[in-house]
Write an enzyme that holds these catalytic residues in place. Structure first.
Site, mmCIF file in Angstrom:
data_model
loop_
_atom_site.group_PDB
_atom_site.id
_atom_site.type_symbol
_atom_site.label_atom_id
_atom_site.label_comp_id
_atom_site.label_asym_id
_atom_site.label_seq_id
_atom_site.Cartn_x
_atom_site.Cartn_y
_atom_site.Cartn_z
ATOM 1 N N GLY A 92 7.215 1.507 5.022
ATOM 2 C CA GLY A 92 8.333 0.780 4.237
ATOM 3 C C GLY A 92 8.605 1.609 3.032
ATOM 4 O O GLY A 92 7.984 2.589 2.683
ATOM 5 N N GLY A 93 10.026 1.451 2.541
ATOM 6 C CA GLY A 93 10.472 2.140 1.349
ATOM 7 C C GLY A 93 10.503 3.692 1.877
ATOM 8 O O GLY A 93 11.121 3.947 2.830
ATOM 9 N N ASP A 94 9.917 4.424 1.153
ATOM 10 C CA ASP A 94 9.833 6.009 1.117
ATOM 11 C C ASP A 94 8.450 6.395 1.738
ATOM 12 O O ASP A 94 8.073 7.422 1.441
ATOM 13 C CB ASP A 94 10.480 6.577 0.067
ATOM 14 C CG ASP A 94 9.563 6.367 -1.241
ATOM 15 O OD1 ASP A 94 8.579 5.655 -1.058
ATOM 16 O OD2 ASP A 94 9.449 7.262 -2.052
ATOM 17 N N GLU A 95 7.723 5.423 2.378
ATOM 18 C CA GLU A 95 6.456 6.118 2.507
ATOM 19 C C GLU A 95 6.203 5.967 4.411
ATOM 20 O O GLU A 95 6.703 5.226 4.921
ATOM 21 C CB GLU A 95 5.368 4.928 2.031
ATOM 22 C CG GLU A 95 5.225 4.954 0.571
ATOM 23 C CD GLU A 95 4.367 3.969 0.173
ATOM 24 O OE1 GLU A 95 4.133 2.984 0.880
ATOM 25 O OE2 GLU A 95 3.727 4.105 -0.988
#
Length: 191
Positions: A117-120
């Site tokens: 999710g996001g930048d992970e």
């Protein structure tokens, strides 16, 4: 007159069977596509969280049964908010795709890469212990910084903080992922 009707009915029945077979083939292909999409990230070529956790769970069972080593790497991109804010969300999407491509290009077929999710992101390295995991994280971190991604003709550097946690008999994939996440935050704070 009955002899003429029977061959026509038989032809109609065969045509209907072929039509139904074709319809089943189309529906089967759609179901396979939907299943694949359910496990893959909508933006990048990586697995999504659901797909990655499924692979992680199966891999943990394999490690337990066959006493195989594995390392879990957790990546949180550094400066991603700056890319989104400074260059726009399209650039942020390009950065995420570049990171996923880089990670996938640097793992073996037996390994897995997921965008959580996001930048992970998370990477599962099979047949690798903590030392191999740390070395892989070091090399990937260097590659992120040197390769970056290209946006509007310019190369933009990327960075990331990695947490590494070797498989040590964990039975819950969420616990193992949390351990790798915690290791990443320790590393990020140490910087």
């Amino acid at each position: 007159m009955t002899d003429v009707a029977e061959p026509t009915a038989e032809i109609d029945l065969h045509a209907e069977i072929e039509r139904l077979r074709a319809q089943v083939a189309v529906l089967t292909a759609r179901a396979e596509t939907a299943e694949a999409l359910a496990d893959h990230d909508v933006l990048t070529p990586a697995l999504n969280r659901r797909g990655f956790m499924s692979v992680l769970s199966r891999s943990m069972a394999y490690c337990r049964r066959h006493e195989v080593e594995a390392a879990l790497l957790y990546l949180d991109m550094d400066g991603f908010k700056g890319v989104n804010d400074g260059l726009g969300h399209a650039a942020g999407d390009a950065a995420l795709m570049a990171v996923a491509d880089l990670l996938l290009a640097n793992v073996r077929e037996s390994d897995a890469v997921g965008r959580l999710g996001g930048d992970e992101f998370a990477l599962l390295l099979m047949n690798a212990g903590a030392d191999e995991g740390r070395e892989k994280a070091r090399r990937l971190s260097e590659a992120l910084e040197t390769e970056g991604f290209v946006w509007e003709g310019a190369t933009v550097a990327l960075g990331g903080s990695f947490g590494v946690r070797a498989y040590a008999g964990q039975t819950d994939p969420e616990v193992w992922l949390s351990e790798a996440d915690a290791a990443m935050w320790l590393r990020k704070k140490a910087r």
